[in-house]
Write an enzyme that holds these catalytic residues in place. Sequence first.
Site, PDB file in Angstrom:
ATOM      1  NE  ARG A  67      -4.263  -1.456   0.059  1.00 40.46           N
ATOM      2  CZ  ARG A  67      -5.371  -1.702   0.768  1.00 40.46           C
ATOM      3  NH1 ARG A  67      -5.601  -0.626   1.817  1.00 40.46           N
ATOM      4  NH2 ARG A  67      -6.209  -2.649   0.719  1.00 40.46           N
ATOM      5  NE  ARG A 116      -7.404   4.870   2.369  1.00 39.29           N
ATOM      6  CZ  ARG A 116      -8.118   3.671   2.929  1.00 39.29           C
ATOM      7  NH1 ARG A 116      -9.082   3.885   3.266  1.00 39.29           N
ATOM      8  NH2 ARG A 116      -7.437   2.466   2.970  1.00 39.29           N
ATOM      9  NE  ARG A 142      -9.664   8.710  -2.791  1.00 42.54           N
ATOM     10  CZ  ARG A 142     -10.014   8.496  -1.275  1.00 42.54           C
ATOM     11  NH1 ARG A 142      -9.945   7.242  -0.762  1.00 42.54           N
ATOM     12  NH2 ARG A 142     -10.309   9.392  -0.647  1.00 42.54           N
ATOM     13  CG  ASP A 173      -8.949  -4.010  -4.395  1.00 46.02           C
ATOM     14  OD1 ASP A 173      -8.187  -3.357  -3.404  1.00 46.02           O
ATOM     15  OD2 ASP A 173      -9.673  -4.761  -4.018  1.00 46.02           O
ATOM     16  CE1 TYR A 233     -12.979  -7.988   1.885  1.00 46.90           C
ATOM     17  CE2 TYR A 233     -11.250  -9.714   1.200  1.00 46.90           C
ATOM     18  CZ  TYR A 233     -11.407  -8.648   1.786  1.00 46.90           C
ATOM     19  OH  TYR A 233     -10.913  -8.204   2.862  1.00 46.90           O
TER      20      TYR A 233
END
Length: 345
Positions: free
Chosen positions: A29, A33, A42, A79, A152
């Site tokens: 990562r 963010r 983004r 992702d 998921y």
Amino acid sequence: MSLKLPSEKKLLRVLQGHHDATPPIWLMRQAGRYLPEYRATREQAGGFLDLCYAPSLAEEVTLQPIRRYGFDASILFADILLIPQALGQKLWFETGEGPRLTPIENADSLSLDNAAARLAPICETVDRLSKSLPKATTLIGFAGAPWTVASYMVAGRGTPDQAPARELAARDAAAFQSIIDILVAATVDYLAAQVKAGAEVLQLFESWAASLEGADFERWCVAPVAAIIRGLRARGVDAPIIAFPRAAKTHMGDYCAAVGCDALGLDTSADIDAVRREVGDEMVLQGNLDPQILAAGGAALDDAVREILAKTKNTSHIFNLGHGIVPQTPPENVTQLIELIRTAG
Ligand code: CP3
């Protein structure tokens, strides 16, 4: 016999078995963010998924941490849940919460037919990066391991214990197997396409290895990852593969032998010395620094980094975290980390 000259890329050199005075470093990562420039791009894209599917913007955010810190490797910005979406499952991200999918209980609604076309923009990002990255930077492609991705797909969201997927696997193993099988096939295609577009190393993220044990771990974690790696090798893909079975409860020596990986990612809880004894001297290890210690910085970061460096000196090790950077990490702590690593030799 062909004698390979050591690569000019530090990360590839370690994967060839050479030890430099200091380890290569990249962070899971590393584009994300915690960086203001990521948040701005983004915003420009509209949202996280729009960013993943816009090759020039995905290229830009992948390059941002390379410009700032000069990491030895760059991981494609994408992702693990893009594969379910490419197979036809509905995917969206709830702001501040995370991924949502329309839950499924078998593979009936999924199809490989359009998967390659839907993932083509991601391969375009890889192609762009292979041309724009500095020559010394290794480009890492990735996918999720089938168990983690399926967890998921069945729950329709992230869960603390993957209960819905475990329940389906126990109630209707054939139905769950059908989901795993299509994921294996799609993942081999996708990773082979990433390598064709310029990825030099591949990483398989098994973030939820800890929820299975024994025969279930063998069937749903080990066998599908082994099948992906065999499938890639059968297609002539020879890029080194890093497997990252986060917090797996099994013996890592057995896991590496069974899946056939070239390197093993270590989570924060791993005991580096114990894993090294299990996997032997040749296996490349990666990771282990606690992302929360990176977020804390200061003397705690100095101490933790020195401890890992002392344990891994003169071994095949890629410096990384035990999981992704957390968003509250001050960017200057990453500068502190890079300086510690680069002056360690
Ligand atoms: O590491 C990198 O910099 C490469 C890009 C990357 C992302 N996700 C970008 C991302 C990679 C390799 C992943 C892998 C991923 N995605 C995993 C496996 C690793 C892990 O973290 O355990 C998983 C489980 C996912 C699924 C996923 N994506 C979740 C659960 C979430 C929400 C939680 C969160 O951190 O926000 C995401 C979103 C996501 N993936 C973000 C990024 C940068 C944050 C999205 C945003 O900008 O808001």
